[in-house]
Design an enzyme around this catalytic site. Structure first.
Site, PDB file in Angstrom:
ATOM      1  N   ALA A  66       0.859  -1.183   0.000  1.00 31.76           N
ATOM      2  CA  ALA A  66       0.000   0.000   0.000  1.00 31.76           C
ATOM      3  C   ALA A  66       0.898   1.237   0.000  1.00 31.76           C
ATOM      4  CB  ALA A  66      -0.900  -0.020   1.233  1.00 31.76           C
ATOM      5  N   GLY A 109       1.007  -4.985   1.014  1.00 31.91           N
ATOM      6  CA  GLY A 109      -0.200  -5.122   0.202  1.00 31.91           C
ATOM      7  C   GLY A 109       0.062  -5.794  -1.140  1.00 31.91           C
ATOM      8  N   GLU A 112      -0.191  -9.326  -0.381  1.00 29.53           N
ATOM      9  CA  GLU A 112      -1.605  -9.616  -0.083  1.00 29.53           C
ATOM     10  C   GLU A 112      -2.458  -9.613  -1.348  1.00 29.53           C
ATOM     11  OE1 GLU A 112      -1.413  -6.460   2.881  1.00 29.53           O
ATOM     12  OE2 GLU A 112      -2.287  -7.856   4.321  1.00 29.53           O
ATOM     13  N   GLU A 132       5.196  -4.822   7.096  1.00 29.62           N
ATOM     14  CA  GLU A 132       4.451  -3.770   7.813  1.00 29.62           C
ATOM     15  C   GLU A 132       4.975  -3.553   9.223  1.00 29.62           C
ATOM     16  OE1 GLU A 132       3.063  -6.196   6.030  1.00 29.62           O
ATOM     17  OE2 GLU A 132       1.430  -5.388   4.791  1.00 29.62           O
TER      18      GLU A 132
HETATM   19  N1  CAA Z   1       4.600   3.362  -0.626  1.00 29.02           N
HETATM   20  C1  CAA Z   1       4.978   4.535  -1.156  1.00 29.02           C
HETATM   21  N2  CAA Z   1       6.114   4.717  -1.852  1.00 29.02           N
HETATM   22  C2  CAA Z   1       6.900   3.644  -2.022  1.00 29.02           C
HETATM   23  C3  CAA Z   1       6.576   2.379  -1.496  1.00 29.02           C
HETATM   24  C4  CAA Z   1       5.354   2.259  -0.781  1.00 29.02           C
HETATM   25  N3  CAA Z   1       4.919   1.086  -0.265  1.00 29.02           N
HETATM   26  N4  CAA Z   1       7.565   1.514  -1.817  1.00 29.02           N
HETATM   27  C5  CAA Z   1       8.473   2.206  -2.534  1.00 29.02           C
HETATM   28  N5  CAA Z   1       8.080   3.501  -2.643  1.00 29.02           N
HETATM   29  C6  CAA Z   1       8.774   4.609  -3.328  1.00 29.02           C
HETATM   30  C7  CAA Z   1       9.846   5.203  -2.444  1.00 29.02           C
HETATM   31  O1  CAA Z   1       9.299   6.124  -1.527  1.00 29.02           O
HETATM   32  C8  CAA Z   1      10.729   5.855  -3.477  1.00 29.02           C
HETATM   33  O2  CAA Z   1      10.129   7.077  -3.887  1.00 29.02           O
HETATM   34  P1  CAA Z   1      11.071   8.374  -4.218  1.00 29.02           P
HETATM   35  O3  CAA Z   1      11.896   7.931  -5.399  1.00 29.02           O
HETATM   36  O4  CAA Z   1      10.059   9.414  -4.538  1.00 29.02           O
HETATM   37  O5  CAA Z   1      11.883   8.621  -2.993  1.00 29.02           O
HETATM   38  C9  CAA Z   1      10.652   4.907  -4.660  1.00 29.02           C
HETATM   39  O6  CAA Z   1       9.460   4.110  -4.453  1.00 29.02           O
HETATM   40  C10 CAA Z   1      11.821   3.973  -4.718  1.00 29.02           C
HETATM   41  O7  CAA Z   1      11.943   3.322  -3.435  1.00 29.02           O
HETATM   42  P2  CAA Z   1      13.347   3.162  -2.672  1.00 29.02           P
HETATM   43  O8  CAA Z   1      14.173   4.389  -2.875  1.00 29.02           O
HETATM   44  O9  CAA Z   1      13.038   2.764  -1.265  1.00 29.02           O
HETATM   45  O10 CAA Z   1      13.999   1.974  -3.505  1.00 29.02           O
HETATM   46  P3  CAA Z   1      14.899   0.760  -2.966  1.00 29.02           P
HETATM   47  O11 CAA Z   1      15.337   0.015  -4.186  1.00 29.02           O
HETATM   48  O12 CAA Z   1      15.937   1.241  -2.021  1.00 29.02           O
HETATM   49  O13 CAA Z   1      13.900  -0.186  -2.115  1.00 29.02           O
HETATM   50  C11 CAA Z   1      11.854  -1.364  -1.630  1.00 29.02           C
HETATM   51  C12 CAA Z   1      12.776  -0.809  -2.731  1.00 29.02           C
HETATM   52  C13 CAA Z   1      12.544  -2.525  -0.921  1.00 29.02           C
HETATM   53  C14 CAA Z   1      10.573  -1.856  -2.336  1.00 29.02           C
HETATM   54  C15 CAA Z   1      11.540  -0.259  -0.608  1.00 29.02           C
HETATM   55  O14 CAA Z   1      11.060   0.882  -1.308  1.00 29.02           O
HETATM   56  C16 CAA Z   1      10.532  -0.626   0.425  1.00 29.02           C
HETATM   57  O15 CAA Z   1      10.860  -1.287   1.401  1.00 29.02           O
HETATM   58  N6  CAA Z   1       9.249  -0.188   0.250  1.00 29.02           N
HETATM   59  C17 CAA Z   1       8.218  -0.299   1.270  1.00 29.02           C
HETATM   60  C18 CAA Z   1       7.725  -1.740   1.437  1.00 29.02           C
HETATM   61  C19 CAA Z   1       6.685  -1.787   2.526  1.00 29.02           C
HETATM   62  O16 CAA Z   1       6.923  -1.460   3.673  1.00 29.02           O
HETATM   63  N7  CAA Z   1       5.437  -2.237   2.155  1.00 29.02           N
HETATM   64  C20 CAA Z   1       4.334  -2.315   3.079  1.00 29.02           C
HETATM   65  C21 CAA Z   1       3.454  -1.092   2.946  1.00 29.02           C
HETATM   66  S1  CAA Z   1       2.152  -1.046   4.161  1.00 29.02           S
HETATM   67  C22 CAA Z   1       0.952  -2.061   3.552  1.00 29.02           C
HETATM   68  O17 CAA Z   1       1.066  -2.633   2.482  1.00 29.02           O
HETATM   69  C23 CAA Z   1      -0.265  -2.215   4.420  1.00 29.02           C
HETATM   70  C24 CAA Z   1      -1.190  -3.284   4.006  1.00 29.02           C
HETATM   71  O18 CAA Z   1      -1.180  -4.370   4.544  1.00 29.02           O
HETATM   72  C25 CAA Z   1      -2.224  -3.075   2.971  1.00 29.02           C
END
Ligand code: CAA
Length: 258
Positions: A66, A109, A112, A132
């Site tokens: 998400a 998500g 999921e 998460e």
């Molecule tokens: N939401 C919003 N933006 C996200 C995102 C997310 N889930 N995942 C990645 N992005 C964005 C980053 O903010 C970044 O944006 P900018 O370029 O504007 O800064 C861009 O994508 C690239 O991300 P990274 O710089 O972090 O790239 P990376 O290669 O270093 O890492 C990654 C990639 C491992 C996917 C890392 O971005 C990450 O860990 N993302 C979050 C994963 C996460 O925590 N997901 C769970 C979300 S909560 C949820 O899903 C609730 C639910 O149950 C429904």
């Protein structure tokens, strides 16, 4: 229909393909993206030319979860008001099978969403996780429930509590994914699987999906009764008469979806 966050294609006869298309954010699942995905799937569900759908991302990411920026400042009431998770429920009302074709990150998500589909084809680089806990929350779109039912309590606990990630091979070994293929081929494998299913008796496919999903919802006795009713109901279809006649006449059946 014009979409901003997804691409819709027909890669093979009977197959509808939806590509999540926010590559710069690793396909993070915003509300508008989820609304578009659900609308596209609902429209394919009522399209007689389509028998099976595939949802995919790109080679680097199916979806990284998400969209964190959408919810970072939200209160519980905000989350309810914007139907943050409720919109995901629309996926459960889709009658035709939906296959997730997953490469790269399937996190939060994203994991999921893949789990909410009926089958998963993964590339060798696919990575499944529920991170998460790193954000101070828990999975909210089925992670704790569907993972536990699919891979068991021990591993689901480790994934939800300690961000344990699964490789594609692990996910296949634990029964989460149907097939693992090289990155260059995983989407073709998913589309081929979808085309094969789309060529089968449509009403039987729908009821088979519904009956298998019921196994995750109910007791064995109630599930067996549910299955039996679907089995009997199919004897009201032309396809049952055609399928059994074709077997006895040693020819290929011609399905009508009636
Ligand atoms: N939401 C919003 N933006 C996200 C995102 C997310 N889930 N995942 C990645 N992005 C964005 C980053 O903010 C970044 O944006 P900018 O370029 O504007 O800064 C861009 O994508 C690239 O991300 P990274 O710089 O972090 O790239 P990376 O290669 O270093 O890492 C990654 C990639 C491992 C996917 C890392 O971005 C990450 O860990 N993302 C979050 C994963 C996460 O925590 N997901 C769970 C979300 S909560 C949820 O899903 C609730 C639910 O149950 C429904």
């Amino acid at each position: 229909m014009d979409y901003e966050n997804i691409l819709v294609e027909r890669p093979a006869e009977g197959v509808g393909l939806v590509r999540l298309n926010r590559p710069r954010a690793f396909n993070a699942l915003t509300g508008p993206l989820m609304d578009e995905l659900m609308s596209a799937l609902e429209s394919m569900d009522t399209d007689d030319a389509i028998g099976c759908m595939v949802v995919t991302g790109n080679e680097k990411a199916f979806a990284a979860g998400a969209d964190i920026s959408e919810m970072a400042q939200a209160t519980p009431v905000d989350m309810i008001d914007m139907a943050f998770i409720a919109r995901w429920e629309r996926l459960r009302s889709i009658h035709k099978p939906v296959i997730a074709a997953v490469s790269g990150y399937a996190l939060g998500g994203g994991c999921e969403l893949a789990l909410a589909c009926d089958m998963i084809v993964a590339s060798e680089t696919a990575q499944f996780g529920q991170p998460e806990i790193n954000l101070g929350v828990i999975p909210g779109a089925g992670g704790t429930q569907r993972l536990t039912r699919t891979i068991g309590k021990a591993l689901a606990m480790e994934m939800a509590l300690n961000d344990r990630r699964l490789t594609a091979d692990e996910a296949a070994r634990f029964g989460l994914v149907n097939h693992v293929a090289p990155v260059a081929e995983y989407l073709d494998v998913a589309v081929k699987l979808a085309a094969e299913i789309a060529a089968r008796a449509p009403l039987a496919v729908r009821l088979a999906k519904d009956a298998v999903n019921m196994a995750l919802e109910t007791t064995l006795s109630a599930g067996l009764a549910y299955e039996r009713n679907h089995f009997y109901a199919l004897f009201a279809t032309e396809d049952q008469k055609e399928g059994m006649a074709a077997f006895l006449e040693k020819r290929k059946p011609a399905w009508q979806g009636k």
